[in-house]
Structure formats: structure tokens, C-alpha cells
Design a protein around this motif. Structure first.
Motif, PDB file in Angstrom:
ATOM      1  N   ALA A   1      34.257 -23.214  11.626  1.00 52.53           N
ATOM      2  CA  ALA A   1      34.769 -22.155  10.747  1.00 52.53           C
ATOM      3  C   ALA A   1      33.651 -21.549   9.912  1.00 52.53           C
ATOM      4  O   ALA A   1      33.637 -20.338   9.662  1.00 52.53           O
ATOM      5  N   ARG A   2      32.684 -22.366   9.475  1.00 51.94           N
ATOM      6  CA  ARG A   2      31.575 -21.837   8.674  1.00 51.94           C
ATOM      7  C   ARG A   2      30.665 -20.928   9.492  1.00 51.94           C
ATOM      8  O   ARG A   2      29.994 -20.057   8.943  1.00 51.94           O
ATOM      9  N   GLN A   3      30.646 -21.125  10.809  1.00 54.55           N
ATOM     10  CA  GLN A   3      29.826 -20.280  11.670  1.00 54.55           C
ATOM     11  C   GLN A   3      30.496 -18.951  11.997  1.00 54.55           C
ATOM     12  O   GLN A   3      29.921 -18.135  12.703  1.00 54.55           O
ATOM     13  N   GLY A   4      31.685 -18.771  11.536  1.00 55.76           N
ATOM     14  CA  GLY A   4      32.356 -17.487  11.745  1.00 55.76           C
ATOM     15  C   GLY A   4      33.416 -17.503  12.801  1.00 55.76           C
ATOM     16  O   GLY A   4      34.210 -16.579  12.910  1.00 55.76           O
ATOM     17  N   GLY A   5      33.450 -18.550  13.629  1.00 56.30           N
ATOM     18  CA  GLY A   5      34.520 -18.690  14.599  1.00 56.30           C
ATOM     19  C   GLY A   5      34.322 -17.955  15.902  1.00 56.30           C
ATOM     20  O   GLY A   5      34.957 -18.262  16.891  1.00 56.30           O
ATOM     21  N   GLY A   6      33.464 -16.953  15.969  1.00 56.12           N
ATOM     22  CA  GLY A   6      33.237 -16.244  17.218  1.00 56.12           C
ATOM     23  C   GLY A   6      34.374 -15.306  17.561  1.00 56.12           C
ATOM     24  O   GLY A   6      35.077 -14.795  16.690  1.00 56.12           O
ATOM     25  N   GLU A   7      34.562 -15.073  18.845  1.00 56.53           N
ATOM     26  CA  GLU A   7      35.579 -14.139  19.310  1.00 56.53           C
ATOM     27  C   GLU A   7      36.571 -14.867  20.208  1.00 56.53           C
ATOM     28  O   GLU A   7      36.426 -16.042  20.512  1.00 56.53           O
ATOM     29  N   GLY A   8      37.549 -14.115  20.649  1.00 56.30           N
ATOM     30  CA  GLY A   8      38.534 -14.669  21.564  1.00 56.30           C
ATOM     31  C   GLY A   8      39.503 -15.616  20.881  1.00 56.30           C
ATOM     32  O   GLY A   8      39.843 -15.472  19.704  1.00 56.30           O
ATOM     33  N   PHE A   9      39.938 -16.616  21.656  1.00 56.11           N
ATOM     34  CA  PHE A   9      40.971 -17.538  21.174  1.00 56.11           C
ATOM     35  C   PHE A   9      40.491 -18.346  19.980  1.00 56.11           C
ATOM     36  O   PHE A   9      41.225 -18.540  19.010  1.00 56.11           O
ATOM     37  N   TRP A  10      39.246 -18.836  20.043  1.00 52.54           N
ATOM     38  CA  TRP A  10      38.733 -19.621  18.936  1.00 52.54           C
ATOM     39  C   TRP A  10      38.599 -18.772  17.662  1.00 52.54           C
ATOM     40  O   TRP A  10      38.858 -19.249  16.560  1.00 52.54           O
ATOM     41  N   GLY A  11      38.188 -17.533  17.823  1.00 50.49           N
ATOM     42  CA  GLY A  11      38.112 -16.650  16.672  1.00 50.49           C
ATOM     43  C   GLY A  11      39.474 -16.415  16.052  1.00 50.49           C
ATOM     44  O   GLY A  11      39.609 -16.358  14.823  1.00 50.49           O
ATOM     45  N   LEU A  12      40.513 -16.283  16.891  1.00 47.46           N
ATOM     46  CA  LEU A  12      41.871 -16.108  16.387  1.00 47.46           C
ATOM     47  C   LEU A  12      42.322 -17.341  15.612  1.00 47.46           C
ATOM     48  O   LEU A  12      42.929 -17.235  14.536  1.00 47.46           O
ATOM     49  N   MET A  13      42.009 -18.529  16.148  1.00 44.55           N
ATOM     50  CA  MET A  13      42.367 -19.767  15.455  1.00 44.55           C
ATOM     51  C   MET A  13      41.672 -19.859  14.102  1.00 44.55           C
ATOM     52  O   MET A  13      42.265 -20.300  13.109  1.00 44.55           O
ATOM     53  N   THR A  14      40.415 -19.455  14.052  1.00 43.95           N
ATOM     54  CA  THR A  14      39.669 -19.496  12.795  1.00 43.95           C
ATOM     55  C   THR A  14      40.277 -18.545  11.764  1.00 43.95           C
ATOM     56  O   THR A  14      40.371 -18.880  10.577  1.00 43.95           O
ATOM     57  N   GLN A  15      40.702 -17.370  12.215  1.00 43.83           N
ATOM     58  CA  GLN A  15      41.330 -16.422  11.299  1.00 43.83           C
ATOM     59  C   GLN A  15      42.662 -16.953  10.774  1.00 43.83           C
ATOM     60  O   GLN A  15      42.973 -16.813   9.579  1.00 43.83           O
ATOM     61  N   VAL A  16      43.439 -17.571  11.664  1.00 46.59           N
ATOM     62  CA  VAL A  16      44.715 -18.159  11.233  1.00 46.59           C
ATOM     63  C   VAL A  16      44.468 -19.267  10.230  1.00 46.59           C
ATOM     64  O   VAL A  16      45.160 -19.385   9.211  1.00 46.59           O
ATOM     65  N   ASN A  17      43.460 -20.093  10.490  1.00 43.36           N
ATOM     66  CA  ASN A  17      43.141 -21.188   9.578  1.00 43.36           C
ATOM     67  C   ASN A  17      42.707 -20.656   8.208  1.00 43.36           C
ATOM     68  O   ASN A  17      43.094 -21.189   7.162  1.00 43.36           O
TER      69      ASN A  17
END
Length: 345
Positions: A184-200
Motif C-alpha cells: 500500500a505504501r508503494q502506491g498499489g500499482g494498477e489493475g486488480f491490486w490497485g483497486l484493492m489498495t484503493q478500497v483499503n
């Protein structure tokens, strides 16, 4: 269960025997309501849950993350000179800021302690509800499949659980949370993992905690469900359903599941205090929810530094945490005793 009652007949001295049939569910509730501690604990949990989630829609308490730096470590008069003065240092009037603006005082950033404790209840209760629900669903389905099919399927599925059991539950959750926090501190990236990071991030760090606890919290429930299925799958009603051509999935979830669900719910109810304590511990060590989201564990962690000068800052979340875990323990004991057939007498 038949309850006999003797009533005199108006025309004679004979007695009429009247019976009242009680269902098993009604008997269970009667046993539960006879347990005073369980009833009081349930009422306390209902009130706290209603109040904690009501503050999200009604402006009852102050904003828990609003900072007023000029009010840092403020104390109300009641805590300094009132009946609660015994918890405060003797010389606190020499250095403390006295202000009745806050019910229980403010922390070192001028945030209302009472508001943060009330909002922190939502975090603990959310973790308890979601973690227990995920554990119940995954563990029940996994255990039913393993116990029903048996043989090679059962052996493989149980060896997977034994392998997971080889790793300490707390260590696995800590490692998962550390991994999620780093990503999460790295920004989460894109795609599914990025969506999960935004939800979190939207949930204040709760989403990754749900995942971490849910990934390993179901294994105990799976073993209980498997044992229950093994004890029921050779019963006559299962053989009758199989003889009538019922599919395996129908037998598992329409015939076996209703009979084993009671003990599973009882076991999960008793596990709820553990989830609450786990959330508080993870937040205490910095692997729980993300600041400034209020949590009892974060409040205790922040108050440790000034526990001798301002004990009120650690006392309030500690009281909330202790009362909540005790209430769930007493309620769980009451549910277990109520739905245990051996407790009828």
C-alpha cells in the motif's frame, strides 16, 4: 418437551392435566434468558453496537480526527477534582490544561478521546462480524466437503489444514499485514491490486485486515464442521435422501448443514473476543488500521508514552476493550449452554 400443569376443575375436585409443547428452539431461548450474565452482556453489545454505528449518520459526538492543538492533553474538571480524581497524578493541576470542552479529555493532538473511543468501537465490531462470518462460511463449506466425501478427498484437504496449522496463526497474520502495508505504501500499482489498495485506503486499512484474518481464521471451523459431518452422514435421514436420488450438494447443504449449524455458530460466537483482541493488538503494533482512523489499539499505543502523566488517555480505550471482550465471552458461554442438549437439566 411437555410441561405439565394441574388445574382444579370447577365442578369437581378432580384435576385436569394440561400439557404445553415447547419446541427445542424455545427451550434453548428459555435457558439463555435464565442466564443473567449472558442477557446483560447481550443488551450491552446491542446498545454499544447501535450507538457505535449510529454516530456515522447522526452528529452525536465530535469528529474523532479533528485536531485542536491548543487543547492538547486537555482534561475535564471531573477527572481532576471529582470522584474520578483517584486515577490522576497528585500534581496534575500543576501542568495539566483543565477544560470541560471534552467529556473524557483530549489526546496529545487535541482530539476528543470519547469520540475516538466510540468510533473505535465500529472498527472492533466490524472486524469481529466480518472475520467470524468469513470464518464460518469458508470453514463450514470446506469441512462439509471434506467430511462428506471422505477417502482421498478428505485426506488431501485435511493435510492442507495440517500444513497451515504448522504456522502460528498470529505470525501469519502479522506477516500478511506487513506485506499488505508495504504494498500500500508503494502506491498499489494498477489493475486488480490497485483497486484493492484503493478500497483499503477508503476503509481506513480495514480491507487488508479482513483479508489477512480471513485467509487463516477458518481452519479451526473447518475441523469442527468436518467432525460434525462425520457424525451425521451415516444417519437414516441422509441415507433416505440418497435413496431418493438427492445430489451430493443437496444432501450437504439442505440436510446436513441445518443439523450441524448450531454447534458451528456457538463455536464462532466464542471466537469473537479473539478477533477483537487481535485487531487491537495489530493496531497497537502499527499493523492494524491506518491512522488517523480511530481504533482502541491505536489509542492505547499512542497513550503509552504519557501513561504516568495522563492515565485517562489509556484508561478509556482499555475499559471499552475489556468490557467488550468480557461481554462477548459471557454471551458466548450463554449461547453454548443454551444450545447444548446436555444442559437441559
Amino acid at each position: 418437551m411437555a410441561v405439565a400443569e394441574l388445574k382444579p376443575d370447577g365442578n369437581s375436585d378432580t384435576a385436569i392435566l394440561q400439557t404445553e409443547e415447547k419446541s427445542l428452539l424455545r427451550e434453548s431461548f428459555d435457558r439463555f434468558f435464565r442466564n443473567k450474565m449472558a442477557v446483560v452482556s447481550t443488551i450491552f453489545i446491542i446498545i454499544m453496537t447501535s450507538f457505535a454505528f449510529l454516530v456515522a449518520f447522526v452528529d452525536i459526538v465530535q469528529d474523532p480526527i479533528q485536531q485542536t492543538l491548543t487543547d492538547n492533553n486537555a482534561l475535564p474538571e471531573l477527572l481532576v477534582t471529582g470522584p474520578l480524581s483517584f486515577i490522576m497524578p497528585d500534581n496534575i493541576e500543576n501542568y495539566a490544561q483543565i477544560s470541560d470542552k471534552y467529556t473524557w479529555g483530549a489526546d496529545d493532538l487535541g482530539r476528543d478521546l470519547w469520540a475516538r473511543a466510540v468510533h473505535g468501537a465500529r472498527i472492533s465490531l466490524s472486524v469481529a462480524i466480518v472475520a467470524s462470518t468469513v470464518s464460518l462460511i469458508i470453514g463450514t463449506v470446506y469441512g462439509c466437503i471434506s467430511g462428506y466425501f471422505g477417502g482421498v478427498v478428505d485426506s488431501v484437504m485435511m493435510r492442507i489444514i495440517d500444513f497451515i496449522y504448522g504456522f502460528p496463526f498470529l505470525i501469519v497474520v502479522i506477516l500478511l499485514q506487513a506485506f499488505f502495508k508495504a504494498q500500500a505504501r508503494q502506491g498499489g500499482g494498477e489493475g486488480f491490486w490497485g483497486l484493492m489498495t484503493q478500497v483499503n485506503a477508503t476503509m481506513g486499512g480495514l480491507f487488508f485486515m479482513f483479508i489477512a484474518i480471513g485467509l487463516v481464521g477458518w481452519i479451526g471451523m473447518a475441523r469442527i464442521a468436518r467432525g460434525q459431518v462425520l457424525s451425521y452422514k451415516k444417519k437414516e435421514f441422509v441415507e433416505a435422501a440418497r435413496a431418493l436420488g438427492a445430489s451430493d450438494s443437496r444432501i450437504m447443504f439442505r440436510h446436513l448443514l441445518p443439523n450441524i449449524l448450531g454447534p458451528l455458530i456457538v463455536a464462532e460466537t466464542l471466537a469473537v473476543p479473539g478477533y477483537i483482541s487481535l485487531e487491537a493488538f495489530l493496531s497497537f503494533i502499527g499493523l492494524g488500521v491506518d491512522p488517523p482512523t480511530p481504533s482502541w489499539g491505536i489509542m492505547i499505543s499512542e497513550a503509552v508514552q504519557s501513561v504516568r502523566s495522563y492515565p485517562n488517555q489509556i484508561l478509556l480505550p482499555a475499559i471499552f476493550l475489556s468490557l467488550t471482550t468480557l461481554a462477548f465471552n459471557f454471551m458466548g458461554d450463554g449461547v453454548r449452554d443454551a444450545f447444548d442438549p446436555r444442559m437441559k437439566q
